[in-house]
Design a protein around this motif. Structure first.
Motif, mmCIF file in Angstrom:
data_model
loop_
_atom_site.group_PDB
_atom_site.id
_atom_site.type_symbol
_atom_site.label_atom_id
_atom_site.label_comp_id
_atom_site.label_asym_id
_atom_site.label_seq_id
_atom_site.Cartn_x
_atom_site.Cartn_y
_atom_site.Cartn_z
ATOM 1 N N ASP A 33 0.857 -1.194 0.000
ATOM 2 C CA ASP A 33 0.000 0.000 0.000
ATOM 3 C C ASP A 33 0.894 1.246 0.000
ATOM 4 O OD1 ASP A 33 -1.707 2.083 0.519
ATOM 5 O OD2 ASP A 33 -2.547 1.243 2.363
ATOM 6 N N THR A 34 1.113 1.818 -1.180
ATOM 7 C CA THR A 34 2.054 2.953 -1.255
ATOM 8 C C THR A 34 1.451 4.226 -0.656
ATOM 9 O OG1 THR A 34 1.399 3.668 -3.489
ATOM 10 C CG2 THR A 34 3.120 1.983 -3.329
ATOM 11 N N GLY A 35 0.112 4.319 -0.642
ATOM 12 C CA GLY A 35 -0.532 5.484 -0.020
ATOM 13 C C GLY A 35 -0.193 5.569 1.465
ATOM 14 N N MET A 37 2.518 4.931 2.817
ATOM 15 C CA MET A 37 3.858 5.532 2.981
ATOM 16 C C MET A 37 3.757 7.062 2.928
ATOM 17 S SD MET A 37 6.035 2.970 0.543
ATOM 18 C CE MET A 37 5.893 1.198 0.684
ATOM 19 N N TYR A 38 2.962 7.587 2.001
ATOM 20 C CA TYR A 38 2.765 9.050 1.951
ATOM 21 C C TYR A 38 2.036 9.522 3.218
ATOM 22 C CZ TYR A 38 4.449 8.877 -2.814
ATOM 23 O OH TYR A 38 5.266 8.687 -3.908
ATOM 24 N N ARG A 39 1.121 8.691 3.691
ATOM 25 C CA ARG A 39 0.408 9.040 4.928
ATOM 26 C C ARG A 39 1.384 9.101 6.103
ATOM 27 N NH1 ARG A 39 -5.310 8.571 4.799
ATOM 28 N NH2 ARG A 39 -6.009 8.164 2.670
ATOM 29 N N VAL A 106 10.015 14.050 -1.700
ATOM 30 C CA VAL A 106 9.245 13.019 -0.985
ATOM 31 C C VAL A 106 8.960 11.864 -1.937
ATOM 32 C CG1 VAL A 106 7.033 12.516 0.153
ATOM 33 C CG2 VAL A 106 8.210 14.691 0.617
ATOM 34 N N ARG A 107 8.522 12.185 -3.139
ATOM 35 C CA ARG A 107 8.203 11.137 -4.121
ATOM 36 C C ARG A 107 9.447 10.318 -4.457
ATOM 37 N NH1 ARG A 107 3.206 11.578 -5.373
ATOM 38 N NH2 ARG A 107 3.444 9.641 -6.494
ATOM 39 N N ARG A 108 10.573 11.000 -4.692
ATOM 40 C CA ARG A 108 11.802 10.270 -5.051
ATOM 41 C C ARG A 108 12.135 9.222 -3.999
ATOM 42 N NH1 ARG A 108 13.763 15.137 -6.791
ATOM 43 N NH2 ARG A 108 14.795 15.606 -4.810
ATOM 44 N N ARG A 128 -1.041 5.828 -7.037
ATOM 45 C CA ARG A 128 -1.484 6.782 -8.047
ATOM 46 C C ARG A 128 -0.597 6.742 -9.294
ATOM 47 N NH1 ARG A 128 -4.031 6.997 -4.039
ATOM 48 N NH2 ARG A 128 -5.447 8.618 -3.256
ATOM 49 N N ASP A 129 0.655 6.289 -9.112
ATOM 50 C CA ASP A 129 1.657 6.392 -10.180
ATOM 51 C C ASP A 129 2.409 5.086 -10.371
ATOM 52 O OD1 ASP A 129 2.843 6.296 -7.717
ATOM 53 O OD2 ASP A 129 4.467 7.685 -8.226
ATOM 54 N N ILE A 130 1.815 3.972 -9.958
ATOM 55 C CA ILE A 130 2.561 2.706 -9.998
ATOM 56 C C ILE A 130 2.851 2.305 -11.446
ATOM 57 C CG2 ILE A 130 2.628 0.290 -9.243
ATOM 58 C CD1 ILE A 130 2.577 2.442 -6.963
ATOM 59 N N ARG A 154 -18.473 5.493 0.042
ATOM 60 C CA ARG A 154 -17.603 4.421 0.548
ATOM 61 C C ARG A 154 -16.708 4.952 1.664
ATOM 62 N NH1 ARG A 154 -15.894 1.917 -5.382
ATOM 63 N NH2 ARG A 154 -17.871 0.906 -5.793
ATOM 64 N N ARG A 155 -16.133 6.131 1.462
ATOM 65 C CA ARG A 155 -15.249 6.711 2.476
ATOM 66 C C ARG A 155 -16.036 7.029 3.746
ATOM 67 N NH1 ARG A 155 -9.993 6.729 3.335
ATOM 68 N NH2 ARG A 155 -9.491 7.562 1.298
ATOM 69 N N TYR A 156 -17.253 7.558 3.540
ATOM 70 C CA TYR A 156 -18.122 7.916 4.670
ATOM 71 C C TYR A 156 -18.398 6.684 5.529
ATOM 72 C CZ TYR A 156 -22.525 9.449 6.875
ATOM 73 O OH TYR A 156 -23.516 9.750 7.768
HETATM 74 O O1 DC Z 1 -4.236 5.870 -1.512
HETATM 75 P P1 DC Z 1 -4.312 6.859 -0.320
HETATM 76 O O2 DC Z 1 -5.618 7.606 -0.232
HETATM 77 O O3 DC Z 1 -3.978 6.177 0.974
HETATM 78 O O4 DC Z 1 -3.141 7.946 -0.593
HETATM 79 C C1 DC Z 1 -2.933 9.063 0.220
HETATM 80 C C2 DC Z 1 -2.321 10.183 -0.614
HETATM 81 O O5 DC Z 1 -1.005 9.823 -1.008
HETATM 82 C C3 DC Z 1 -3.074 10.525 -1.884
HETATM 83 O O6 DC Z 1 -3.952 11.622 -1.696
HETATM 84 C C4 DC Z 1 -1.997 10.840 -2.890
HETATM 85 C C5 DC Z 1 -0.752 10.225 -2.350
HETATM 86 N N1 DC Z 1 -0.247 9.094 -3.121
HETATM 87 C C6 DC Z 1 0.558 9.354 -4.197
HETATM 88 O O7 DC Z 1 0.760 10.508 -4.540
HETATM 89 N N2 DC Z 1 1.130 8.338 -4.886
HETATM 90 C C7 DC Z 1 0.909 7.059 -4.538
HETATM 91 N N3 DC Z 1 1.504 6.071 -5.232
HETATM 92 C C8 DC Z 1 0.052 6.766 -3.441
HETATM 93 C C9 DC Z 1 -0.529 7.804 -2.756
#
Ligand code: DC
Length: 222
Positions: A33-35, A37-39, A106-108, A128-130, A154-156
């Motif tokens: 779950d890459t999201g 990691m950003y979280r 951060v992305r790098r 988002r960018d896999i 769904r989020r609600y």
């Molecule tokens: O998938 P998520 O809602 O848990 O992701 C949280 C935020 O992280 C989302 O708003 C954008 C960012 N994100 C990203 O830019 N690239 C990813 N591969 C995953 C998440």
């Protein structure tokens, strides 16, 4: 043999996590779950009082924090060794994650981590960018979509089930705002191209989504 990499991209609350986890289980590979990691970077920034749009301080922050994602039935995200999984799904951290994800440094750093994990063990990576940036060479790319109202619902429901109070109108507004931000940033915006299979999940059950993805992968690897 190259490890199997499956890319599942799409906007927020489209059902990526549930679908990716089940696809990973069906294929016997880790779910990454890459999201999350950003979280985790969002949590670190908020804790330290760093503005989540401040590129300079965030670059310094990512250079010294340790982020680790541990795949499993309930994937865990660690920040400097601390399991922060229960803290990452709040509306505040959702927006913080979206903000920090627009910062190239951060992305790098996180993309490197994701590539290392994927190369080591293969995996179903959701984000988002896999398929566009992290593993553009994989032939297995899926883009999930759903109408904004369906995603907000769904989020609600997810927030309520976690005991977080929420108001549907606010959730819809936040969903639209975050997707707009994720789709319009200059570094790796949420997008897809003709190499993806696009699935509108608005009127599909989770079983149907999982079956469609697993069938497509099995058909192309048979
Ligand atoms: O998938 P998520 O809602 O848990 O992701 C949280 C935020 O992280 C989302 O708003 C954008 C960012 N994100 C990203 O830019 N690239 C990813 N591969 C995953 C998440």
């Amino acid at each position: 043999m190259q490890p199997l990499i499956v890319a599942i991209d799409g906007p927020s609350s489209v059902g990526k996590t549930t679908a990716s986890r089940r696809v990973a289980r069906a294929l016997g590979i880790p779910h990454i779950d890459t999201g999350a990691m950003y979280r985790a970077i969002g949590v670190a920034a908020v804790r330290e009082g760093i503005d989540t749009r401040d590129a300079e301080h965030l670059e310094e922050l990512v250079s010294r924090v340790q982020i680790e994602f541990i795949p499993g039935e309930r994937g865990r995200i660690l920040l400097n060794g601390e399991d922060i999984s229960p803290l990452i799904r709040t509306p505040e951290i959702s927006m913080a994650a979206s903000n920090v994800s627009a910062i190239p440094a951060v992305r790098r750093s996180l993309v490197r981590l994701q590539q290392e994990m994927g190369r080591r063990s293969g995996g179903v990576l959701e984000g988002r960018d896999i398929g566009t940036k992290v593993f553009p060479e994989t032939p297995h790319k899926f883009f999930l979509t759903a109408r904004p109202e369906v995603r907000a619902q769904r989020r609600y429901r997810e927030l309520l089930s976690r005991g977080t109070s929420a108001e549907l109108g606010t959730v819809l507004a936040e969903t639209i705002k975050r997707d707009d931000q994720d789709s319009t940033r200059s570094d790796s915006p949420l997008s897809y191209d003709e190499s993806y299979t696009v699935l509108d999940t608005s009127d599909l059950t989770i079983d149907e989504v999982v079956r469609a993805i697993v069938n497509a992968i099995e058909a192309s690897t048979a």
